[in-house]
Design an enzyme around this catalytic site. Structure first.
Site, PDB file in Angstrom:
ATOM      1  N   GLU A 103       0.828  -1.206   0.000  1.00  0.00           N
ATOM      2  CA  GLU A 103       0.000   0.000   0.000  1.00  0.00           C
ATOM      3  C   GLU A 103       0.866   1.261   0.000  1.00  0.00           C
ATOM      4  O   GLU A 103       0.455   2.306  -0.472  1.00  0.00           O
ATOM      5  CB  GLU A 103      -0.924  -0.028   1.232  1.00  0.00           C
ATOM      6  CG  GLU A 103      -2.316   0.503   0.925  1.00  0.00           C
ATOM      7  CD  GLU A 103      -3.294   0.289   2.074  1.00  0.00           C
ATOM      8  OE1 GLU A 103      -4.041  -0.702   1.989  1.00  0.00           O
ATOM      9  OE2 GLU A 103      -3.319   1.075   3.028  1.00  0.00           O
ATOM     10  N   HIS A 117       7.072 -27.302   1.060  1.00  0.00           N
ATOM     11  CA  HIS A 117       6.329 -28.402   0.444  1.00  0.00           C
ATOM     12  C   HIS A 117       5.179 -27.861  -0.391  1.00  0.00           C
ATOM     13  O   HIS A 117       4.198 -28.546  -0.636  1.00  0.00           O
ATOM     14  CB  HIS A 117       5.833 -29.358   1.533  1.00  0.00           C
ATOM     15  CG  HIS A 117       6.961 -29.866   2.372  1.00  0.00           C
ATOM     16  ND1 HIS A 117       7.686 -30.983   2.054  1.00  0.00           N
ATOM     17  CD2 HIS A 117       7.561 -29.336   3.482  1.00  0.00           C
ATOM     18  CE1 HIS A 117       8.662 -31.146   2.941  1.00  0.00           C
ATOM     19  NE2 HIS A 117       8.597 -30.154   3.818  1.00  0.00           N
ATOM     20  N   LYS A 166     -13.086   2.435  -1.875  1.00  0.00           N
ATOM     21  CA  LYS A 166     -14.002   2.800  -0.787  1.00  0.00           C
ATOM     22  C   LYS A 166     -15.130   3.671  -1.333  1.00  0.00           C
ATOM     23  O   LYS A 166     -16.301   3.511  -0.976  1.00  0.00           O
ATOM     24  CB  LYS A 166     -13.248   3.578   0.300  1.00  0.00           C
ATOM     25  CG  LYS A 166     -12.376   2.740   1.218  1.00  0.00           C
ATOM     26  CD  LYS A 166     -11.814   3.587   2.360  1.00  0.00           C
ATOM     27  CE  LYS A 166     -10.897   2.779   3.280  1.00  0.00           C
ATOM     28  NZ  LYS A 166     -10.368   3.517   4.420  1.00  0.00           N
TER      29      LYS A 166
HETATM   30  O1  PA5 Z   1      -3.365   1.391   5.955  1.00  0.00           O
HETATM   31  C1  PA5 Z   1      -4.378   1.962   5.619  1.00  0.00           C
HETATM   32  O2  PA5 Z   1      -4.446   3.190   5.455  1.00  0.00           O
HETATM   33  C2  PA5 Z   1      -5.671   1.176   5.412  1.00  0.00           C
HETATM   34  O3  PA5 Z   1      -5.445  -0.187   5.402  1.00  0.00           O
HETATM   35  C3  PA5 Z   1      -6.645   1.500   6.526  1.00  0.00           C
HETATM   36  O4  PA5 Z   1      -6.073   1.147   7.750  1.00  0.00           O
HETATM   37  C4  PA5 Z   1      -7.965   0.763   6.340  1.00  0.00           C
HETATM   38  O5  PA5 Z   1      -8.483   1.037   5.079  1.00  0.00           O
HETATM   39  C5  PA5 Z   1      -8.948   1.194   7.416  1.00  0.00           C
HETATM   40  O6  PA5 Z   1      -9.073   2.585   7.361  1.00  0.00           O
HETATM   41  P1  PA5 Z   1      -9.554   3.438   8.600  1.00  0.00           P
HETATM   42  O7  PA5 Z   1      -8.753   3.028   9.774  1.00  0.00           O
HETATM   43  O8  PA5 Z   1      -9.298   4.864   8.209  1.00  0.00           O
HETATM   44  O9  PA5 Z   1     -11.008   3.164   8.768  1.00  0.00           O
END
Ligand code: PA5
Length: 465
Positions: free
Chosen positions: A289, A318, A432
Site C-alpha cells: 500500500e 512443500h 471505498k
Molecule cells: O493502511 C491503511 O491506510 C488502510 O489499510 C486502513 O487502515 C484501512 O483502510 C482502514 O481505514 P480506517 O482506519 O481509516 O477506517
C-alpha cells in the site's frame, strides 16, 4: 543491544551471479540514497513519534488493565491497518493456542480480530462470545470505513438487545482520530471510552499507536518493552545515513535495486518461526500500500512498487518453494529467522534399524527447523535466486518492536527512492468511494452510476454453467 542482524550477503553478485547487486550499482545509487536519508530525517513522519510516547503507553496500559478485569472476550473491529498489526503482535507474542488456554495461564480475555465483514464469520463470532463479558474495540482512523462502521453497527445492536441502551456503552471502546471524523463525534455525543490515533499516522504505520497497543496490552503483552525495541531501532536509523550502518536504509537500497536494476518485482517474506507468520502479512500491506503508486511526486505515471508475498517455513517448502527455486527470476526472498525458540522439543530416538528414521533421534525440532532454513537459503542461492535474512535472536517484545519499526523505516526510505508518496493510498480510497456509492451514502451517487455502467459494459463475457 538488539542483536538483530539484517544479512544481505545472498543479494550480492558474488553469491547469486548476474541476479545479484554489484558494487558499481550500489555506488551509483549513493547520491540518491543520501538524499533519501535526509528527506526521511527532515519529514515530519508521525509514526516516528509513536515509540517515544510512554504517556500514551501508560494510558493504554491503565485502560487495558481495567478491561482485563471485566471481560472474557475482546474483539478488535478494524480492517487493514486497523487490524493486521494487532494480529501480528498477537501471534508473535502470545501463546500459539492463546484462546484455548484456561485463564490463568491465559493473561487476558480471548482475542478475536475478524479483519473482514464476511457475514458467516461475523455471525459465528456472535455465537461464541458472551456479550455480557465482551468488549469491542472499534478501530478506524477515518471514522468512516464501511466495513468497520457496519460491524460496529451490528455489534452495537447485539449489545443493546442484550444489555440495554445504557449498559451497552461500557462494552465499546473507540480508537479513532482525536479530532476528525464521525466516529470521534459519536464518542463525544454518546460517551464511549476512546483512544486517539494521531492525525499524522496512517493505518499501516499505526501498529505502535493505540491501534495495536490496546489489544496487545489487554492480552498481557508488555507494550513498554515493545516500544523500547522500536526506540532502539529508531536510534540506529537516526545515527547514520550510511549504507551498511543503517539497516533500514540498506534494506531499502537493496530492495529498490533488486526491483529497478534486476527485475525482481516480487518480494516474498518467509518467516521460519510460526510466531512471525502474521508479521509477514502485516508487511505485505505495508510494502504494497505504501509503494504501489501510479504517479510519482512530479505527477509522472510510474506504476511503482514491488509486489509483496508471503510464505511460511517450513510448510511452504512443500508448496511454493519449487517455483521459487526453478521458476522465473522475478523474486527476492526475505527470510525471518530466530536463533532461540521459547521451547526446545527433543526428537526421541527410535527404530534403530531404519536409516530414514533413526538419524533424527537425539536431535531437536529446533535443530531441524534451523537446518531446513539454512538448506533452503543455500538451495536458493545456488539456483541464482537472491535472498536475504533478518535474523532475530529470539521473538520477544523488544525484538518484535524493533523488527516492525525497521520494516516501517525501510518502507519510508524506499518511498523516497521511488520518489512516490508512501503515506497515501488513493487506490484504496477509490474502491471505498465506489462502495459508498453502491451502499447509498450521500454525495456518492456518481460513483454508484460508474460502477453500474461498468458492470453492464462487461456483462457479455461470462461463462454460465
Ligand atoms: O493502511 C491503511 O491506510 C488502510 O489499510 C486502513 O487502515 C484501512 O483502510 C482502514 O481505514 P480506517 O482506519 O481509516 O477506517
Amino acid at each position: 543491544m538488539l542483536n538483530l542482524r539484517y544479512d544481505f550477503n545472498n543479494l550480492m553478485e558474488e553469491r547469486v551471479g548476474e541476479h545479484g547487486v554489484t558494487d558499481a550499482e550500489l555506488r551509483a545509487l549513493g547520491p540518491k540514497l543520501v538524499a533519501a536519508a535526509s528527506a526521511v530525517e527532515k519529514a515530519p513522519l508521525g509514526f516516528r513519534k509513536l515509540p517515544h510516547d510512554p504517556k500514551l503507553a501508560d494510558e493504554v496500559a491503565v485502560l487495558a488493565n481495567e478491561i482485563q478485569g471485566r471481560c472474557d472476550s475482546f474483539v478488535v473491529v478494524g480492517i487493514g491497518g486497523s487490524a493486521l498489526g494487532n494480529i501480528a503482535l498477537h501471534s508473535a507474542l502470545n501463546h500459539p493456542e492463546y484462546n484455548q488456554l484456561p485463564r490463568p495461564p491465559r493473561r487476558g480475555p480471548r482475542l478475536f480480530v475478524p479483519d473482514n465483514i464476511d457475514p458467516d464469520r461475523i455471525a459465528a463470532l456472535l455465537e461464541v462470545v458472551d456479550l455480557e463479558n465482551t468488549v469491542f474495540n472499534v478501530v478506524s482512523k477515518s471514522g468512516s470505513t464501511a466495513e468497520i462502521i457496519s460491524e460496529f453497527l451490528v455489534f452495537r445492536d447485539a449489545l443493546i438487545k442484550k444489555l440495554g441502551t445504557e449498559r451497552h456503552v461500557e462494552r465499546i471502546v473507540i480508537t479513532t482520530d482525536p479530532e476528525r471524523g464521525e466516529l470521534r463525534e459519536i464518542v463525544k455525543r454518546f460517551g464511549y471510552a476512546s483512544l486517539p490515533i494521531p492525525s499524522d499516522v496512517g493505518g499501516r504505520f499505526s501498529v505502535l499507536s493505540a491501534v495495536g497497543l490496546l489489544s496487545a496490552a489487554v492480552t498481557g503483552i508488555d507494550i513498554h518493552k515493545l516500544l523500547k525495541g522500536a526506540v532502539e531501532m529508531d536510534a540506529l536509523c537516526r545515527k547514520s545515513k550510511k549504507l551498511w550502518e543503517n539497516p533500514a536504509l540498506t534494506g531499502a537500497a537493496l530492495h529498490y535495486l533488486m526491483d529497478k536494476a534486476k527485475g525482481k518485482n516480487i518480494q516474498v517474506m518467509m518467516p521460519y518461526a510460526h510466531a512471525l507468520r502474521d508479521v509477514a502479512d502485516w508487511f505485505c500491506q505495508l510494502w504494497a500500500e505504501s509503494l504501489g503508486k501510479r504517479v510519482d511526486r512530479a505527477g509522472k505515471t510510474v506504476h511503482a512498487g514491488q509486489t509483496p508475498g508471503k510464505a511460511l517455513g517450513v510448510s511452504d517448502q512443500h508448496s511454493v518453494l519449487q517455483l521459487y527455486l526453478e521458476g522465473p527470476f522475478d523474486k527476492v526472498v526475505t527470510f525471518l529467522t530466530v536463533e532461540e525458540f521459547r521451547t526446545t522439543v527433543p526428537i526421541p530416538p527410535a527404530f534403530p534399524g531404519f536409516e530414514a528414521v533413526k538419524y533424527l533421534g537425539g536431535h531437536t525440532l529446533n535443530e531441524l527447523i534451523r537446518a531446513e532454513q539454512r538448506a533452503t537459503e543455500l538451495a536458493l542461492t545456488q539456483s541464482g535466486k537472491p535472498n536475504c535474512a533478518i535474523r532475530l535472536p529470539r521473538v520477544d517484545e523488544e525484538t518484535v518492536g524493533a523488527l516492525l519499526y525497521l520494516l516501517e523505516m525501510q518502507t519510508a526510505y524506499a518511498g523516497e527512492l521511488y520518489n512516490i508518496n508512501a503515506f497515501d493510498q488513493p487506490g484504496v480510497e477509490l474502491g471505498k468511494n465506489f462502495t459508498y456509492g453502491l451502499m447509498g451514502r450521500k454525495g456518492y451517487d456518481a460513483k454508484r452510476r460508474e460502477v453500474e455502467q461498468a458492470s453492464k459494459a462487461n456483462s457479455q463475457w461470462v461463462v454460465n454453467t
